[in-house]
Design an enzyme around this catalytic site. Structure first.
Site, PDB file in Angstrom:
ATOM      1  CD  GLU A   9      -2.817  -1.250   2.433  1.00 19.21           C
ATOM      2  OE1 GLU A   9      -2.717  -0.373   3.306  1.00 19.21           O
ATOM      3  OE2 GLU A   9      -3.662  -2.150   2.487  1.00 19.21           O
ATOM      4  CD  GLU A  60      -4.524  -8.201   1.845  1.00 20.11           C
ATOM      5  OE1 GLU A  60      -5.401  -7.488   2.361  1.00 20.11           O
ATOM      6  OE2 GLU A  60      -3.312  -7.934   1.913  1.00 20.11           O
TER       7      GLU A  60
HETATM    8  C1  XIL Z   1      -6.316  -6.607   8.332  1.00 20.86           C
HETATM    9  C2  XIL Z   1      -6.582  -7.807   9.247  1.00 20.86           C
HETATM   10  O1  XIL Z   1      -7.435  -8.702   8.590  1.00 20.86           O
HETATM   11  C3  XIL Z   1      -7.188  -7.363  10.557  1.00 20.86           C
HETATM   12  O2  XIL Z   1      -7.279  -8.446  11.468  1.00 20.86           O
HETATM   13  C4  XIL Z   1      -6.366  -6.236  11.174  1.00 20.86           C
HETATM   14  O3  XIL Z   1      -7.004  -5.751  12.324  1.00 20.86           O
HETATM   15  C5  XIL Z   1      -6.135  -5.101  10.199  1.00 20.86           C
HETATM   16  O4  XIL Z   1      -5.559  -5.631   8.998  1.00 20.86           O
HETATM   17  N1  XIL Z   1      -4.978  -4.826   3.735  1.00 20.86           N
HETATM   18  C6  XIL Z   1      -3.958  -5.637   4.194  1.00 20.86           C
HETATM   19  C7  XIL Z   1      -4.200  -6.551   5.338  1.00 20.86           C
HETATM   20  O5  XIL Z   1      -2.877  -5.682   3.575  1.00 20.86           O
HETATM   21  O6  XIL Z   1      -3.057  -6.785   6.104  1.00 20.86           O
HETATM   22  C8  XIL Z   1      -5.343  -6.050   6.213  1.00 20.86           C
HETATM   23  O7  XIL Z   1      -5.596  -7.048   7.216  1.00 20.86           O
HETATM   24  C9  XIL Z   1      -6.565  -5.729   5.377  1.00 20.86           C
HETATM   25  C10 XIL Z   1      -6.268  -4.674   4.358  1.00 20.86           C
END
Ligand code: XIL
Length: 366
Positions: free
Chosen positions: A153, A258
């Site tokens: 990001e 994701e």
């Molecule tokens: C999220 C997790 O799922 C949560 O448990 C945590 O509280 C916050 O992060 N983008 C990403 C991930 O790259 O690491 C994030 O994961 C969601 C958005």
């Protein structure tokens, strides 16, 4: 004798409910075996195998794993001189034991930073931090972690570089340094740049420029991760397809890292997945607290089916599709961007039962 043998086999199968014993039952990872890895994100409890039922579901359906949180800097490197590898060791051992593809998430990210990291003031300190952090972690798992999100990001929605402690102290050079350090620590692991909304035109352009820049400066970038925290109506299949084609045209693998699909309303038209954004809840914003109506369940199944049809069309360009969690009950989308809602973004429900969306993805391969 003829009867005893099948009985014995069945009993043996029941006794050894693990990744190997479940091979014969059809599963996502098996039906997509020749196409791409099917992954899931694992919570700390799942890494510790606290729930046998969840564990057997993970083993049955997935052949790739990402740690949902424990490899983020605040957990793995809580203090300047202290790393905590207790859970990350378990995570890697779990993947190895079950012959899974292991993805590391994530080395350099502005969120979930250890507080001490936010205090880094100048380029000398930041360079020392990056060298220590990346080299220590990547070398520790050299040859055992298949790929890393080196930077997560780094871009704004318009494709420009996001302000962060990294950019503030080192300028855009931090991106080049990060990829070089990771490659030096483990030359064989695949290195990814990961982001959300990078299937949208402006951010896609920004991502392509960024990858080109890193490569031109001698960095190794093997892939781009599209997070794919998506909605029922967007992004369009056209933009997703354009992205797969555009990224693969610059010579990088495409991974969907994701994947989840929210079914809940979003009046602010919030797109993406900035974990720092949060909104107050209300009953209107949580329309399905008990169960998901069939009509929405169908929509979700159709959306997953459309997306996977596209993935299959471009399977030669796609390395991995990872869901952000195993089942609905554990999804981060129950608490983001509004806390305490009931969302239904994955393929298995809170009871761990396969949803229509799951069947739709199995049916695609029939
Ligand atoms: C999220 C997790 O799922 C949560 O448990 C945590 O509280 C916050 O992060 N983008 C990403 C991930 O790259 O690491 C994030 O994961 C969601 C958005």
């Amino acid at each position: 004798m003829k009867l005893i043998k099948p009985c014995l086999l069945a009993i043996t199968a029941l006794l050894f409910v693990n990744c190997t014993a479940q091979k014969k039952i059809s599963s996502l990872k098996d039906v997509y075996k020749k196409d791409f890895y099917i992954g899931t994100a694992l919570s700390a409890n799942q890494i510790e195998q606290k729930d046998a039922k969840v564990n057997s579901l993970i083993c049955k359906e997935f052949n790739a794993i990402t740690a949902e949180n424990i490899m983020k800097s605040m957990f793995i490197h809580p203090q300047k001189d202290k790393y905590d590898f207790a859970l990350t060791d378990k995570f890697v051992a779990y993947g190895k034991k079950n012959k899974m593809y292991i993805h590391g998430h994530t080395l350099i990210w502005h969120s979930q930073l250890a507080p001490w990291m936010t205090q880094i003031k100048d380029s000398t300190e930041m360079k020392a931090f990056m060298k220590d952090h990346i080299t220590t972690i990547v070398s520790k798992y050299k040859g055992r972690i298949d790929s890393w999100d080196v930077v997560n990001e780094a871009l704004n929605e318009d494709g420009t570089l996001r302000k962060s402690v990294f950019l503030n102290t080192l300028g855009e050079q931090y991106l080049i340094d990060a990829f070089k350090l990771a490659a030096a620590a483990d030359p064989k692991t695949d290195l990814y740049y990961n982001d959300y909304n990078n299937e949208e035109p402006a951010k896609r352009e920004g991502t392509i420029n960024l990858i080109k820049k890193i490569k031109a400066a001698g960095g190794k970038v093997d892939g781009v991760g599209i997070q794919a925290h998506w909605r029922l109506e967007s992004p369009s299949l056209e933009e997703i397809e354009k992205s797969i084609l555009a990224y693969s045209a610059i010579g990088v693998k495409v991974a969907f890292t994701e994947l989840d699909i929210t079914v809940l309303p979003n009046p602010w038209d919030l797109k993406g997945a900035d974990v720092n954004q949060n909104f107050e809840g209300s009953a209107k914003m949580n329309p399905y607290p008990e169960s998901l109506p069939d009509s929405v369940q169908e929509k979700l199944a159709q959306r997953y089916s459309d997306i996977f049809k596209l993935f299959l069309k471009h399977k030669d360009k796609i390395s991995r599709v990872t869901f952000w969690g195993v089942y609905d009950g554990q999804s981060w989308l129950n608490d983001w961007p509004i806390k305490g809602r009931t969302n239904y973004p994955l393929l298995f429900d809170t009871q761990l039962k396969p949803k229509k969306a799951y069947n739709a993805l199995i049916d695609l391969k029939k």
